[in-house]
Design an enzyme around this catalytic site. Sequence first.
Site, PDB file in Angstrom:
ATOM      1  N   SER A 167       0.831  -1.195   0.000  1.00  0.00           N
ATOM      2  CA  SER A 167       0.000   0.000   0.000  1.00  0.00           C
ATOM      3  C   SER A 167       0.876   1.259   0.000  1.00  0.00           C
ATOM      4  CB  SER A 167      -0.957  -0.040   1.200  1.00  0.00           C
ATOM      5  OG  SER A 167      -2.112   0.704   0.927  1.00  0.00           O
ATOM      6  N   LYS A 219     -18.734  19.122   3.929  1.00  0.00           N
ATOM      7  CA  LYS A 219     -17.703  19.327   4.948  1.00  0.00           C
ATOM      8  C   LYS A 219     -17.536  18.077   5.813  1.00  0.00           C
ATOM      9  CE  LYS A 219     -14.718  21.289   7.608  1.00  0.00           C
ATOM     10  NZ  LYS A 219     -13.347  21.435   7.129  1.00  0.00           N
TER      11      LYS A 219
END
Length: 339
Positions: A167, A219
């Site tokens: 990863s 948000k």
Amino acid sequence: MDAMQSIGIFAAQTFLILFAILAVIIVIAIIAAKAGHKPEVEVELLHKKYKGFRNLLKAHTVSKSERKELKKKLKEERKANDSKAQGHEKKIFVVDFEGDVKASAVENLREEITAVLTIATPQDEVVVRVESPGGVVHGYGLCASQLMRVREKNIPLTVCVDKVAASGGYLMSVTANKILCAPFAIVGSIGVVAQVPNLHRVLKKHDVDFKEYTAGEYKRTVSLLGEITPKGEEKFKQQLEETHVLFKGFVGKFRPQLNLEQVATGEYWYGEQAISMGLVDEIRTSDDYLMTLAEKHQVIKVSFEQKQSLSDKLTGILGKAIKKGTLSIVEELETRRFL
């Protein structure tokens, strides 16, 4: 009289104990003041270390007469190496990176790379031994950027994976000109994951209101305590997919020979499998590679460590304890995407 004598002895013992405690505090304060927290770059000459191993074993496996001849030969060899060191022969700079989920080792990595770049030239080589299962996107993105600084200076960059570079660890590795991998080391895992615990139903069950105020439609898409709406969840998944696209694009830029549809599934592979897929270039341990280089070149390990004073260490321990006792650590986990 006995009572007064006992009180006197007790008072004296108490005074001695207090004096001893005060003395210890003063000593600790002096040590802390002297220690300071100055950063340090440390250098280890691995080529000399390897030769030291060889010479030690040779000295114990030859006869007494042969030992004298060996000492003479080693002396001549040292003189030859010293004169060679004054020249401009190729140097190998070694940096170790051991990553955690936060990629906190990036602070040391940036200093180590900076130190190396002060003298490294395109005829030299930088070898980075990467060990990391991945972690936060922004942290490992910065790690990869630090290694790109080497490439931008046209200095050959080699990454060695002895255990795992998955990863985010693999994101770093692909910046190299070549990737070496141990037979059973783990590489790949080109994917993105995010974990968000949600306690909204628990709060609702116990009639606890939770209100969160935001400005901006997205948000906060999902949160720890708020209700996860289908719209918010969809946006969150979209953001994950966008991050995955960036990840794949970055890997493809440095290793265009890869079949991204095949390797960018989030799966990981062992070294022997990875080389057939083009994820790595050679099956080899870092030890073998560096020992081979040390036969002809200087191999210089560079490491940076932020030295902490005793007071800084105590403050850090206290800060961690406070943080673990609050919800802030959980709130941090909400917004993290992991590579």
